[in-house]
Design a protein around this motif. Structure first.
Motif, mmCIF file in Angstrom:
data_model
loop_
_atom_site.group_PDB
_atom_site.id
_atom_site.type_symbol
_atom_site.label_atom_id
_atom_site.label_comp_id
_atom_site.label_asym_id
_atom_site.label_seq_id
_atom_site.Cartn_x
_atom_site.Cartn_y
_atom_site.Cartn_z
ATOM 1 N N LEU A 38 86.106 -26.657 116.129
ATOM 2 C CA LEU A 38 87.295 -26.777 115.287
ATOM 3 C C LEU A 38 87.562 -25.419 114.645
ATOM 4 C CD1 LEU A 38 86.536 -30.110 113.390
ATOM 5 C CD2 LEU A 38 88.193 -29.814 115.228
ATOM 6 N N GLU A 39 88.802 -24.984 114.695
ATOM 7 C CA GLU A 39 89.191 -23.747 114.017
ATOM 8 C C GLU A 39 90.024 -24.132 112.799
ATOM 9 O OE1 GLU A 39 92.016 -19.829 114.758
ATOM 10 O OE2 GLU A 39 91.188 -20.909 116.494
ATOM 11 N N ARG A 40 89.529 -23.808 111.616
ATOM 12 C CA ARG A 40 90.204 -24.169 110.373
ATOM 13 C C ARG A 40 90.542 -22.916 109.590
ATOM 14 N NH1 ARG A 40 86.388 -26.619 107.127
ATOM 15 N NH2 ARG A 40 88.060 -27.380 105.795
ATOM 16 N N SER A 41 91.708 -22.941 108.937
ATOM 17 C CA SER A 41 92.133 -21.795 108.140
ATOM 18 C C SER A 41 92.741 -22.300 106.835
ATOM 19 C CB SER A 41 93.172 -20.969 108.908
ATOM 20 O OG SER A 41 93.686 -19.925 108.113
ATOM 21 N N LEU A 42 92.343 -21.685 105.721
ATOM 22 C CA LEU A 42 92.893 -22.026 104.414
ATOM 23 C C LEU A 42 93.494 -20.773 103.782
ATOM 24 C CD1 LEU A 42 90.204 -24.037 104.777
ATOM 25 C CD2 LEU A 42 90.954 -24.754 102.509
ATOM 26 N N SER A 43 94.763 -20.854 103.413
ATOM 27 C CA SER A 43 95.460 -19.736 102.771
ATOM 28 C C SER A 43 95.776 -20.120 101.336
ATOM 29 C CB SER A 43 96.758 -19.403 103.515
ATOM 30 O OG SER A 43 96.491 -19.049 104.856
ATOM 31 N N PRO A 44 95.116 -19.492 100.349
ATOM 32 C CA PRO A 44 95.374 -19.839 98.952
ATOM 33 C C PRO A 44 96.795 -19.476 98.537
ATOM 34 C CG PRO A 44 93.986 -17.901 99.104
ATOM 35 C CD PRO A 44 94.105 -18.437 100.488
ATOM 36 N N LEU A 69 94.579 -14.945 88.426
ATOM 37 C CA LEU A 69 93.649 -16.054 88.652
ATOM 38 C C LEU A 69 94.353 -17.399 88.730
ATOM 39 C CD1 LEU A 69 90.736 -14.990 86.256
ATOM 40 C CD2 LEU A 69 91.013 -14.517 88.698
ATOM 41 N N ARG A 70 95.660 -17.383 88.861
ATOM 42 C CA ARG A 70 96.411 -18.642 88.877
ATOM 43 C C ARG A 70 96.799 -19.027 90.303
ATOM 44 N NH1 ARG A 70 98.102 -20.154 83.757
ATOM 45 N NH2 ARG A 70 97.923 -18.525 82.164
ATOM 46 N N LEU A 71 96.867 -20.324 90.534
ATOM 47 C CA LEU A 71 97.294 -20.864 91.827
ATOM 48 C C LEU A 71 98.594 -21.640 91.654
ATOM 49 C CD1 LEU A 71 93.895 -22.214 93.237
ATOM 50 C CD2 LEU A 71 95.091 -20.126 93.904
ATOM 51 N N LYS A 72 99.520 -21.448 92.587
ATOM 52 C CA LYS A 72 100.797 -22.165 92.540
ATOM 53 C C LYS A 72 100.661 -23.584 93.047
ATOM 54 C CE LYS A 72 102.786 -18.964 95.006
ATOM 55 N NZ LYS A 72 103.791 -18.183 95.759
ATOM 56 N N GLY A 73 99.633 -23.857 93.820
ATOM 57 C CA GLY A 73 99.465 -25.184 94.387
ATOM 58 C C GLY A 73 98.294 -25.203 95.345
ATOM 59 N N PRO A 74 98.154 -26.283 96.096
ATOM 60 C CA PRO A 74 97.038 -26.395 97.034
ATOM 61 C C PRO A 74 97.105 -25.322 98.121
ATOM 62 C CG PRO A 74 98.134 -28.513 96.715
ATOM 63 C CD PRO A 74 99.012 -27.484 96.102
ATOM 64 N N ALA A 75 95.949 -24.966 98.636
ATOM 65 C CA ALA A 75 95.893 -24.014 99.749
ATOM 66 C C ALA A 75 96.572 -24.614 100.976
ATOM 67 C CB ALA A 75 94.442 -23.672 100.064
ATOM 68 N N GLN A 76 97.200 -23.753 101.757
ATOM 69 C CA GLN A 76 97.797 -24.183 103.020
ATOM 70 C C GLN A 76 96.694 -24.214 104.078
ATOM 71 O OE1 GLN A 76 101.215 -25.100 103.371
ATOM 72 N NE2 GLN A 76 100.913 -25.061 101.149
ATOM 73 N N THR A 182 100.350 -31.279 102.020
ATOM 74 C CA THR A 182 99.851 -31.371 100.661
ATOM 75 C C THR A 182 100.922 -31.950 99.743
ATOM 76 O OG1 THR A 182 100.609 -29.211 99.874
ATOM 77 C CG2 THR A 182 98.568 -29.251 101.172
ATOM 78 N N VAL A 183 100.590 -32.039 98.459
ATOM 79 C CA VAL A 183 101.576 -32.516 97.490
ATOM 80 C C VAL A 183 102.739 -31.536 97.351
ATOM 81 C CG1 VAL A 183 99.951 -33.924 96.180
ATOM 82 C CG2 VAL A 183 100.185 -31.495 95.643
ATOM 83 N N SER A 184 102.553 -30.308 97.822
ATOM 84 C CA SER A 184 103.646 -29.331 97.806
ATOM 85 C C SER A 184 104.641 -29.587 98.935
ATOM 86 C CB SER A 184 103.093 -27.901 97.932
ATOM 87 O OG SER A 184 102.242 -27.589 96.847
#
Length: 230
Positions: A38-44, A69-76, A182-184
């Motif tokens: 499995l190839e998985r990628s997460l982009s914050p 240090l802030r996040l706009k939402g879940p990682a893609q 995601t919720v976004s």
């Protein structure tokens, strides 16, 4: 013949189509073989990404530094894997069409039905100014009980490698790409958004179960970090 009754039967990965209103499964697609990799990628989704010039400058304003240090939402999150379908592995099952049915089932995940297309055509003939895009069923990808997530298929590439005498495909490999929704991506209250939150909560539980390390293993102590000498 030697039997091994204690060997557990492997759980299969698969795709479940769900009615987003009722939450009932409409179709369950079980992959014949679990993918080997499995190839998985997460982009914050960092709040300060656009203002970061990467050159160590002062940026466009003092507010940008407060976003570091802030996040706009879940990682893609995206997944990619290769699925194999082989009719020769199931000699006891009649397959007059080869693996056409299995391939068609997967292809229909990215195709609207003829009924929905005809409805859109009728609306167009009536002079409807704006026709809403066709909504597909909610798609879930499952990889065991700890990974059940709403997804959108972003890639479906098929390589047919063997055929019967009637040119029906009997062996194929499929490159499948998925984007976790995601919720976004989904409206508030949507069943898919709730399923994503359950998927994220499972990650949180697994992360909490991981054993933490000690600063001494890194050659540090709390005083080093407090003095900023890392």
């Amino acid at each position: 013949m030697t039997r091994y009754p204690d060997i557990p039967k492997p759980i299969r990965s698969g795709i479940v189509l769900v009615d987003p209103e009722r939450g009932t499964p409409q179709r369950i697609i079980i992959l014949q073989f679990n993918p080997d990799t499995l190839e998985r990628s997460l982009s914050p989704q960092s709040a300060g990404d656009q203002a970061d010039s990467g050159g160590g400058g002062s940026g466009s304003g003092s507010g940008d530094k407060n976003e570091a240090l802030r996040l706009k939402g879940p990682a893609q999150e995206t997944w990619k894997f290769t699925a194999e379908i082989d009719a020769t592995d199931q000699f006891e099952v009649a397959a007059p069409d080869g693996i056409h049915p299995q391939l068609a089932t997967l292809e229909m995940l990215v195709q609207p039905t003829t009924a929905k297309l005809r409805d859109a055509m009728r609306l167009s003939k009536k002079g409807t100014i704006e026709i809403s895009p066709i909504e597909m069923p909610l798609t879930l990808f499952t990889w065991g009980s700890k990974r059940v997530m709403p997804v959108r298929i972003t890639e479906l590439s098929i390589n047919e490698s063997a055929f019967d005498v009637n040119l029906n495909p009997i062996r194929a490999s499929l490159s499948i790409g998925l984007k976790v929704l995601t919720v976004s991506d989904l409206p508030a209250g949507h069943r898919g958004a709730e399923l994503y939150l359950a998927h994220l909560a499972q990650k949180e539980r697994l992360a909490a179960a991981a054993r933490g390390g000690a600063l001494s293993a890194l050659g540090l102590n709390s005083g080093d970090i407090g003095l900023g000498r890392v």
